[in-house]
Design a protein around this motif. Structure first.
Motif, short mmCIF file in Angstrom:
data_model
loop_
_atom_site.label_atom_id
_atom_site.label_comp_id
_atom_site.label_asym_id
_atom_site.label_seq_id
_atom_site.Cartn_x
_atom_site.Cartn_y
_atom_site.Cartn_z
N UNK A 1 0.83 -1.21 0.00
CA UNK A 1 0.00 0.00 0.00
C UNK A 1 0.86 1.26 0.00
N UNK A 2 1.93 1.26 0.81
CA UNK A 2 2.79 2.44 0.90
C UNK A 2 3.55 2.68 -0.40
N UNK A 3 3.94 1.62 -1.09
CA UNK A 3 4.68 1.77 -2.34
C UNK A 3 3.82 2.43 -3.41
N UNK A 4 2.55 2.12 -3.41
CA UNK A 4 1.65 2.70 -4.39
C UNK A 4 1.75 2.00 -5.74
N UNK A 5 1.23 2.65 -6.75
CA UNK A 5 1.14 2.08 -8.08
C UNK A 5 2.45 2.27 -8.82
N UNK A 6 3.21 1.21 -8.95
CA UNK A 6 4.45 1.24 -9.73
C UNK A 6 4.49 0.01 -10.63
N UNK A 7 5.08 0.19 -11.81
CA UNK A 7 5.18 -0.93 -12.74
C UNK A 7 6.28 -1.90 -12.32
N UNK A 8 7.30 -1.39 -11.63
CA UNK A 8 8.43 -2.22 -11.22
C UNK A 8 7.99 -3.21 -10.12
N UNK A 9 8.73 -4.29 -10.01
CA UNK A 9 8.46 -5.31 -9.00
C UNK A 9 8.94 -4.84 -7.63
N UNK A 10 8.15 -5.08 -6.62
CA UNK A 10 8.58 -4.84 -5.24
C UNK A 10 9.62 -5.90 -4.85
N UNK A 11 10.68 -5.47 -4.18
CA UNK A 11 11.68 -6.41 -3.66
C UNK A 11 11.91 -6.13 -2.18
N UNK A 12 12.11 -7.17 -1.40
CA UNK A 12 12.44 -7.05 0.02
C UNK A 12 13.62 -7.97 0.29
N UNK A 13 14.35 -7.70 1.37
CA UNK A 13 15.56 -8.49 1.63
C UNK A 13 15.71 -8.82 3.12
#
Length: 423
Positions: A265-277
């Protein structure tokens, strides 16, 4: 019981120290001696599965620095996580554990020349690996070495969080290019490199609401930056990890699904993939440290339990004032020993006042020979071990018994003084 509830019962969000089998830990200590790290790769796999379920559409990368053991890395790879590496040595270990180059990110923080030399050399055989840079200078140094491959730009979003000031990276000048200069750095980097992502990291051990609020703020800022530079021109936006675990016995486990929902939700609308580590979340509760009481000293205030493990084996309490749960495996209900309790200080053999695992904690009063277990030692335990005071590093064994890392010897500690050479 629903299928989801059944799954949670089989794969609980945290393994407490009391969940480890007392008899099995005693067997391992008897067979291999102490100090001894016990690691359960099956628990690592369970934690990976929970993360992938919480972040089904994200690229989940394991922060290798939390635990670099081959068995852990192979388990993480088989579970489908990628590898985020903080040094050339970690890159090498990830590749040796079977990660392909496209699953390896090298997050270069003020990288030594030898690290850059090595990674650029390996890039020749693994052209799909990614180098994350936090300074224009690092881009220049890569170009000087002929590197024109995949680059991710690390950003300093001005937002830090974590369990201790020493691990709050998001606002520290050491990490990342300033947020207001990031778009220009990305534009310049695109002239020489394949810019594939953005990266930021708030800190380590994010657990309370204040930390989670800071994490959401960081993610929102990264979403704004991605849209500014053109989120359809990059592959991913990496918002770091740092997801915490409850070190205290009565602390609640992190609701990782809720964290994942809030992150998206915080990232919002982005075409790129979300990544976490995540790192700690993957391995912390998959390891314990076993240590034997060798000296018992009653004092007017506390009973001092001297043990054979010290800050050279588990540094976190001395370095971060970190709390780790402690069990006396010989003085529990059902054990053939008394369980009178009182204030106990568990102290190691290092000539430092800070060499304690707890001070005046209410514990069963120990006797010489008792076996203690220190919980949540799987993350940054063996990894931060040292040979200070010329103490060889401990052994590490799998819960199923086979040796994962042999106990170091004094000859091993001193071999470089006697003509030994690194491989």
């Amino acid at each position: 019981m629903s299928a989801e509830q059944s799954g949670e019962a089989e794969n609980p969000p945290i393994r407490r120290l009391t969940d480890w089998d007392t008899g099995r830990l005693r067997e391992l200590a008897s067979e291999h001696g102490t100090p001894l790290y016990v690691t359960d790769p099956e628990r690592v796999a369970e934690n990976c599965a929970r993360l992938r379920a919480a972040f089904p559409d994200a690229d989940v990368k394991y922060a290798v620095k939390a635990h670099t053991g081959r068995a852990v890395l192979e388990t993480v790879r088989e579970a489908g996580l990628d590898a985020e590496c903080a040094s050339a040595g970690e890159v090498r270990r990830a590749l040796d554990a079977g990660f392909s180059g496209d699953r390896v990110d090298y997050t270069a923080v003020n990288p030594p020349a030898r690290d850059l030399d090595a990674v650029v050399d390996w890039w020749g055989d693994h052209p799909d690996l990614t180098v994350t840079v936090g300074a224009r200078d690092t881009l220049d140094r890569l170009a000087e070495r002929g590197y024109d491959g995949r680059v991710c730009v690390r950003v300093n979003p001005g937002v830090g969080a974590g369990h201790h000031e020493k691990v709050r990276t998001g606002a520290a000048p050491k990490f990342g290019v300033p947020y207001d200069r990031a778009a220009d750095v990305v534009a310049d980097a695109r002239e020489q490199f394949d810019v594939v992502g953005l990266h930021a990291h708030a800190g380590s051990g994010i657990h309370g609401e204040e930390d989670l609020a800071a994490h959401r703020d960081l993610v929102a800022r990264m979403g704004e930056l991605a849209r500014e530079i053109g989120d359809d021109d990059i592959e991913f936006v990496d918002v770091g990890g740092g997801f915490g675990v409850p070190y205290r016995e009565d602390d609640p486990a992190l609701d990782i699904r809720a964290v994942a929902d809030a992150t998206r939700e915080a990232l919002g609308d982005v075409a790129a993939t979300l990544a976490v580590e995540p790192g700690r979340y993957v391995v912390a509760d998959a390891g314990v440290l076993l240590t034997e009481v060798n000296t018992v000293k009653p004092t007017p205030e506390v009973t001092v339990a001297g043990v054979d493990a010290g800050m050279t084996d588990l540094l976190r309490p001395a370095m971060y004032d970190a709390y780790h749960a402690i069990r006396n495996l010989d003085r529990e209900p059902g054990a053939d020993a008394s369980a009178d309790t009182g204030p106990v200080t568990v102290a190691g053999p290092i000539c430092e006042t800070g060499d304690t695992f707890c001070d005046g904690r209410e514990l069963p009063i120990p006797e010489r020979g008792d076996l203690l277990a220190v919980g949540n030692a799987g993350a940054y335990g063996y990894e931060m071990a040292s040979t200070y005071n010329s103490r060889p590093r401990p052994a590490e064994v799998r819960l199923a018994s086979d040796v994962l890392r042999a106990r170091e010897t004094l000859a091993g500690v001193t071999r470089l003084e006697h003509g030994g050479r690194d491989e």
